[in-house]
Design an enzyme around this catalytic site. Structure first.
Site, short mmCIF file in Angstrom:
data_model
loop_
_atom_site.label_atom_id
_atom_site.label_comp_id
_atom_site.label_asym_id
_atom_site.label_seq_id
_atom_site.Cartn_x
_atom_site.Cartn_y
_atom_site.Cartn_z
N SER A 70 -117.92 23.63 -38.28
CA SER A 70 -118.67 22.64 -38.85
C SER A 70 -118.17 22.03 -40.11
O SER A 70 -118.48 20.83 -40.33
CB SER A 70 -120.16 23.27 -39.17
OG SER A 70 -120.01 24.45 -40.19
N GLU A 90 -113.31 7.06 -19.08
CA GLU A 90 -112.90 8.34 -19.53
C GLU A 90 -113.36 8.75 -20.98
O GLU A 90 -113.73 10.00 -20.98
CB GLU A 90 -111.33 8.61 -19.22
CG GLU A 90 -110.67 8.58 -17.87
CD GLU A 90 -109.26 8.99 -17.93
OE1 GLU A 90 -108.46 8.74 -18.74
OE2 GLU A 90 -109.19 9.82 -16.80
N ARG A 93 -116.83 10.20 -21.45
CA ARG A 93 -117.14 11.47 -21.48
C ARG A 93 -117.31 12.49 -22.36
O ARG A 93 -117.56 13.61 -22.51
CB ARG A 93 -116.14 12.20 -20.28
CG ARG A 93 -116.06 11.50 -18.93
CD ARG A 93 -114.79 12.14 -17.96
NE ARG A 93 -115.02 11.70 -16.63
CZ ARG A 93 -115.73 12.02 -15.60
NH1 ARG A 93 -116.55 13.06 -15.83
NH2 ARG A 93 -115.69 11.38 -14.48
N HIS A 94 -116.58 12.03 -23.44
CA HIS A 94 -116.66 12.73 -24.76
C HIS A 94 -117.84 12.19 -25.49
O HIS A 94 -118.24 10.99 -25.95
CB HIS A 94 -115.42 12.30 -25.78
CG HIS A 94 -114.19 12.75 -24.98
ND1 HIS A 94 -113.44 13.92 -25.42
CD2 HIS A 94 -113.43 12.10 -24.05
CE1 HIS A 94 -112.33 14.09 -24.72
NE2 HIS A 94 -112.40 13.15 -23.88
N GLU A 102 -120.08 -1.04 -26.87
CA GLU A 102 -119.05 -1.84 -26.14
C GLU A 102 -119.52 -3.21 -25.66
O GLU A 102 -120.48 -3.47 -25.76
CB GLU A 102 -118.77 -1.01 -24.76
CG GLU A 102 -117.73 -1.60 -23.77
CD GLU A 102 -117.40 -0.83 -22.60
OE1 GLU A 102 -116.61 -1.36 -21.73
OE2 GLU A 102 -118.05 0.19 -22.38
N SER A 104 -120.22 -6.66 -23.93
CA SER A 104 -121.38 -6.48 -22.65
C SER A 104 -121.07 -7.67 -21.87
O SER A 104 -120.84 -8.89 -22.22
CB SER A 104 -122.72 -6.60 -23.15
OG SER A 104 -123.64 -6.49 -22.03
N ASN A 190 -116.33 12.28 -35.98
CA ASN A 190 -115.80 12.81 -37.29
C ASN A 190 -114.51 13.61 -36.72
O ASN A 190 -114.08 13.43 -35.73
CB ASN A 190 -116.87 13.88 -37.56
CG ASN A 190 -117.44 14.78 -36.68
OD1 ASN A 190 -116.59 15.57 -36.01
ND2 ASN A 190 -118.72 14.85 -36.25
N ARG A 192 -113.90 16.72 -36.25
CA ARG A 192 -114.07 17.64 -35.31
C ARG A 192 -113.93 17.21 -33.95
O ARG A 192 -113.19 17.66 -33.12
CB ARG A 192 -115.19 18.78 -35.72
CG ARG A 192 -115.15 19.98 -34.70
CD ARG A 192 -116.56 20.55 -35.00
NE ARG A 192 -116.69 22.03 -34.48
CZ ARG A 192 -117.65 22.85 -34.60
NH1 ARG A 192 -118.87 22.56 -35.04
NH2 ARG A 192 -117.64 24.24 -33.83
N ARG A 201 -106.79 14.92 -24.63
CA ARG A 201 -106.33 13.39 -24.11
C ARG A 201 -104.92 13.01 -24.62
O ARG A 201 -104.40 12.07 -24.53
CB ARG A 201 -107.35 12.31 -24.56
CG ARG A 201 -108.83 12.57 -24.07
CD ARG A 201 -108.74 12.60 -22.27
NE ARG A 201 -110.01 12.53 -21.89
CZ ARG A 201 -110.32 12.48 -20.73
NH1 ARG A 201 -109.61 12.49 -19.72
NH2 ARG A 201 -111.83 12.69 -20.33
#
Length: 247
Positions: A70, A90, A93-94, A102, A104, A190, A192, A201
């Site tokens: 944290s 891809e 997915r995170h 994004e 449009s 952030n 983490r 990746r």
């Protein structure tokens, strides 16, 4: 007034790179230290913001090694990224620790910028699913990929322009476009969440857990990592020292 469909090869831009720009950040190694030391120092932990983080790099390494995660969340980086749409599918997915906005295709006419791999991109997949490798392509295969993709892109974009010329809504016409089309987005994370992304990746000789990313998203990851390493060098070093596993 009617529109004229774009059909000439000169109308397309073909790219083999990606764009990653750090547009805003509030991220330093000191952010990790004050967050960690509040456990024992309370309000006095704010003093860490005025100290040299180099004196406490052992604490950062300890937090990374023992996976106290944290404290690595109290920072922020916003990137502008331009890449093929298949990279973004891809990317998204995170979800934990990430925010996205994004470009449009509903609200703007999409530009004819498309992805074609360059000669450094390995083209041939060998082996079975779950146990395969990519190997270099021949010059003939690279030329076939380039010419075939370009021809496909030309036809797809001409179809898109034809639909728009007929008055079809952008949100419907965009269905004619392939995932090799470039899009753009802002992505905020952030340290983490970025470490988790990089662990999956990117490939790296120091990684304890092997990863097999698609090259195009790895290109994005490498550029993001370079910016992060500049902002938080001690945290980045601890990430590498401890096997590139997110805490």
């Amino acid at each position: 007034m009617g529109r004229t469909p774009v059909t000439t090869p000169e109308s397309l831009t073909l790219r083999s790179d990606v764009t990653v720009e750090l547009v805003k950040s509030s991220a330093s190694d000191a952010d990790v230290l004050f967050a960690a030391r509040v456990s024992t120092l309370g309000e006095q932990s704010l003093d860490e913001l005025n100290k040299d983080p180099e004196r406490s790099k052992g604490l950062i390494n300890y937090l990374m090694r023992d996976r106290h995660g944290s404290p690595f969340e109290h920072n922020s980086m916003t990137f502008f990224i331009s890449a093929p749409i298949f990279v973004f599918r891809e990317f998204m997915r995170h979800r934990v620790g990430w925010s996205y906005n994004e470009e449009s295709g509903r609200y703007r006419e999409l530009e004819p910028v498309f992805y074609v791999p360059d000669e450094s991109r390995k083209l041939v997949q060998e082996g079975r699913p779950g146990k395969y490798v990519f190997v270099e392509g021949t010059p003939a295969q690279h030329e076939t990929v380039r010419s075939t993709l370009q021809e496909s892109y030309e036809h797809a974009y001409a179809a898109y322009q034809k639909l728009l010329a007929e008055g079809v809504a952008r949100e419907v016409a965009r269905a004619a476009l392939p995932v090799g089309l470039f899009s753009s987005m802002y992505a905020t994370c952030n340290a983490r969440s970025l470490m988790h992304f990089l662990g999956l990746r990117t490939q790296h000789e120091l990684a304890k857990v092997p990863s097999f990313p698609q090259r195009e998203i790895e290109m994005v990851g490498e550029k993001m990592e370079a910016e992060w390493a500049r902002l938080m060098p001690l945290t980045h070093a601890a990430f590498n020292t401890n096997g590139r596993v997110a805490p």
